[in-house]
Design a protein around this motif. Structure first.
Motif, PDB file in Angstrom:
ATOM      1  N   HIS A 165       0.841  -1.193   0.000  1.00 32.89           N
ATOM      2  CA  HIS A 165       0.000   0.000   0.000  1.00 32.89           C
ATOM      3  C   HIS A 165       0.878   1.246   0.000  1.00 32.89           C
ATOM      4  O   HIS A 165       1.951   1.266   0.594  1.00 32.89           O
ATOM      5  CB  HIS A 165      -0.887  -0.017   1.247  1.00 32.89           C
ATOM      6  N   GLY A 166       0.402   2.286  -0.684  1.00 37.29           N
ATOM      7  CA  GLY A 166       1.084   3.569  -0.677  1.00 37.29           C
ATOM      8  C   GLY A 166       0.074   4.687  -0.811  1.00 37.29           C
ATOM      9  O   GLY A 166      -1.064   4.474  -1.248  1.00 37.29           O
ATOM     10  N   VAL A 167       0.482   5.892  -0.440  1.00 39.53           N
ATOM     11  CA  VAL A 167      -0.401   7.054  -0.463  1.00 39.53           C
ATOM     12  C   VAL A 167       0.282   8.178  -1.223  1.00 39.53           C
ATOM     13  O   VAL A 167       1.482   8.419  -1.059  1.00 39.53           O
ATOM     14  CB  VAL A 167      -0.721   7.519   0.978  1.00 39.53           C
ATOM     15  N   PHE A 168      -0.509   8.871  -2.043  1.00 39.06           N
ATOM     16  CA  PHE A 168      -0.038  10.071  -2.729  1.00 39.06           C
ATOM     17  C   PHE A 168      -1.005  11.194  -2.394  1.00 39.06           C
ATOM     18  O   PHE A 168      -2.215  11.045  -2.546  1.00 39.06           O
ATOM     19  CB  PHE A 168       0.011   9.855  -4.243  1.00 39.06           C
ATOM     20  N   GLU A 169      -0.459  12.320  -1.916  1.00 37.54           N
ATOM     21  CA  GLU A 169      -1.295  13.461  -1.559  1.00 37.54           C
ATOM     22  C   GLU A 169      -0.816  14.698  -2.314  1.00 37.54           C
ATOM     23  O   GLU A 169       0.376  14.965  -2.381  1.00 37.54           O
ATOM     24  CB  GLU A 169      -1.224  13.735  -0.057  1.00 37.54           C
ATOM     25  N   ILE A 170      -1.787  15.432  -2.857  1.00 37.81           N
ATOM     26  CA  ILE A 170      -1.496  16.681  -3.546  1.00 37.81           C
ATOM     27  C   ILE A 170      -2.741  17.564  -3.483  1.00 37.81           C
ATOM     28  O   ILE A 170      -3.857  17.088  -3.714  1.00 37.81           O
ATOM     29  CB  ILE A 170      -1.054  16.447  -5.009  1.00 37.81           C
ATOM     30  N   ALA A 171      -2.558  18.824  -3.155  1.00 37.32           N
ATOM     31  CA  ALA A 171      -3.638  19.825  -3.150  1.00 37.32           C
ATOM     32  C   ALA A 171      -4.910  19.303  -2.473  1.00 37.32           C
ATOM     33  O   ALA A 171      -5.984  19.318  -3.054  1.00 37.32           O
ATOM     34  CB  ALA A 171      -3.935  20.287  -4.569  1.00 37.32           C
ATOM     35  N   PHE A 172      -4.772  18.856  -1.246  1.00 39.45           N
ATOM     36  CA  PHE A 172      -5.894  18.368  -0.434  1.00 39.45           C
ATOM     37  C   PHE A 172      -6.559  17.122  -1.015  1.00 39.45           C
ATOM     38  O   PHE A 172      -7.667  16.770  -0.632  1.00 39.45           O
ATOM     39  CB  PHE A 172      -6.940  19.467  -0.217  1.00 39.45           C
ATOM     40  N   GLN A 173      -5.909  16.469  -1.934  1.00 39.56           N
ATOM     41  CA  GLN A 173      -6.401  15.208  -2.485  1.00 39.56           C
ATOM     42  C   GLN A 173      -5.505  14.090  -1.970  1.00 39.56           C
ATOM     43  O   GLN A 173      -4.284  14.227  -1.934  1.00 39.56           O
ATOM     44  CB  GLN A 173      -6.350  15.207  -4.012  1.00 39.56           C
TER      45      GLN A 173
ATOM     46  N   ARG B  53      -2.122  -9.790  -9.031  1.00 38.19           N
ATOM     47  CA  ARG B  53      -1.379  -8.818  -9.843  1.00 38.19           C
ATOM     48  C   ARG B  53      -2.271  -7.654 -10.274  1.00 38.19           C
ATOM     49  O   ARG B  53      -2.306  -7.271 -11.430  1.00 38.19           O
ATOM     50  CB  ARG B  53      -0.739  -9.510 -11.041  1.00 38.19           C
ATOM     51  N   THR B  54      -3.008  -7.088  -9.311  1.00 46.98           N
ATOM     52  CA  THR B  54      -3.883  -5.949  -9.595  1.00 46.98           C
ATOM     53  C   THR B  54      -3.469  -4.727  -8.779  1.00 46.98           C
ATOM     54  O   THR B  54      -3.009  -4.853  -7.649  1.00 46.98           O
ATOM     55  CB  THR B  54      -5.357  -6.273  -9.277  1.00 46.98           C
ATOM     56  N   LEU B  55      -3.649  -3.572  -9.388  1.00 50.49           N
ATOM     57  CA  LEU B  55      -3.413  -2.293  -8.739  1.00 50.49           C
ATOM     58  C   LEU B  55      -4.745  -1.565  -8.678  1.00 50.49           C
ATOM     59  O   LEU B  55      -5.466  -1.488  -9.681  1.00 50.49           O
ATOM     60  CB  LEU B  55      -2.405  -1.457  -9.529  1.00 50.49           C
ATOM     61  N   THR B  56      -5.086  -1.059  -7.507  1.00 50.42           N
ATOM     62  CA  THR B  56      -6.315  -0.299  -7.314  1.00 50.42           C
ATOM     63  C   THR B  56      -5.968   1.012  -6.640  1.00 50.42           C
ATOM     64  O   THR B  56      -5.153   1.040  -5.716  1.00 50.42           O
ATOM     65  CB  THR B  56      -7.310  -1.075  -6.425  1.00 50.42           C
ATOM     66  N   THR B  57      -6.577   2.102  -7.101  1.00 45.27           N
ATOM     67  CA  THR B  57      -6.417   3.380  -6.433  1.00 45.27           C
ATOM     68  C   THR B  57      -7.787   3.998  -6.186  1.00 45.27           C
ATOM     69  O   THR B  57      -8.694   3.843  -6.996  1.00 45.27           O
ATOM     70  CB  THR B  57      -5.519   4.352  -7.221  1.00 45.27           C
ATOM     71  N   VAL B  58      -7.908   4.650  -5.033  1.00 41.63           N
ATOM     72  CA  VAL B  58      -9.163   5.289  -4.643  1.00 41.63           C
ATOM     73  C   VAL B  58      -8.837   6.692  -4.138  1.00 41.63           C
ATOM     74  O   VAL B  58      -7.948   6.863  -3.301  1.00 41.63           O
ATOM     75  CB  VAL B  58      -9.880   4.495  -3.532  1.00 41.63           C
ATOM     76  N   GLY B  59      -9.564   7.685  -4.652  1.00 41.74           N
ATOM     77  CA  GLY B  59      -9.407   9.056  -4.185  1.00 41.74           C
ATOM     78  C   GLY B  59     -10.294   9.310  -2.983  1.00 41.74           C
ATOM     79  O   GLY B  59     -11.407   8.791  -2.913  1.00 41.74           O
ATOM     80  N   ASN B  60      -9.823  10.123  -2.047  1.00 39.62           N
ATOM     81  CA  ASN B  60     -10.585  10.311  -0.810  1.00 39.62           C
ATOM     82  C   ASN B  60     -11.732  11.296  -0.949  1.00 39.62           C
ATOM     83  O   ASN B  60     -12.727  11.192  -0.248  1.00 39.62           O
ATOM     84  CB  ASN B  60      -9.663  10.743   0.337  1.00 39.62           C
ATOM     85  N   ASN B  61     -11.650  12.284  -1.824  1.00 30.33           N
ATOM     86  CA  ASN B  61     -12.703  13.300  -1.893  1.00 30.33           C
ATOM     87  C   ASN B  61     -13.941  12.833  -2.644  1.00 30.33           C
ATOM     88  O   ASN B  61     -15.048  12.893  -2.132  1.00 30.33           O
ATOM     89  CB  ASN B  61     -12.171  14.581  -2.524  1.00 30.33           C
TER      90      ASN B  61
END
Length: 116
Positions: free
Chosen positions: A79-87, A98-106
């Protein structure tokens, strides 16, 4: 005591073997249930993402050059986190499937893909 150490070593070996060093490339697609506001994010997520695994952790790099440190979060998952401009975007890789999933918090925008 020696028997317990041997048993623990044998039990941990399969988990470590599945987190082997290597390189994986993912092409993400938007979740069909995404809100229309998520469409603006699609060009950024539909580029290839490259995961380089080394020593049980990894670095996920976007085609645009953004690198995210990935650490184990569960068996066969990192798991990893990327944050930019309140996102905030949470990235999870399941090494078994072998899957990658990303979810935005807003907005809850979701993108996922399988390694090619």
């Amino acid at each position: 005591m020696r028997k317990i150490l041997c048993l623990l070593t044998l039990l941990s070996a399969p988990a470590l073997a599945q987190m082997a060093d290597g390189t994986y490339t993912f092409n993400l697609l938007p979740d069909p249930g995404n809100l229309t506001d998520c469409i603006n994010l699609e060009p950024s997520f539909q580029r290839p993402f490259t995961l380089v695994m080394a020593g049980g952790s990894g670095t996920l790099t976007s085609d645009g050059g953004i690198s995210i440190q990935m650490t184990p979060s569960a068996p066969n998952r990192i798991h990893g986190v990327f944050e930019i401009a309140f996102q905030r975007f949470d990235y999870t890789v399941d090494l078994t499937t072998r899957t990658l999933t990303t979810v935005g918090n807003n907005l809850g925008c979701k993108f996922s893909g399988t390694a090619g």
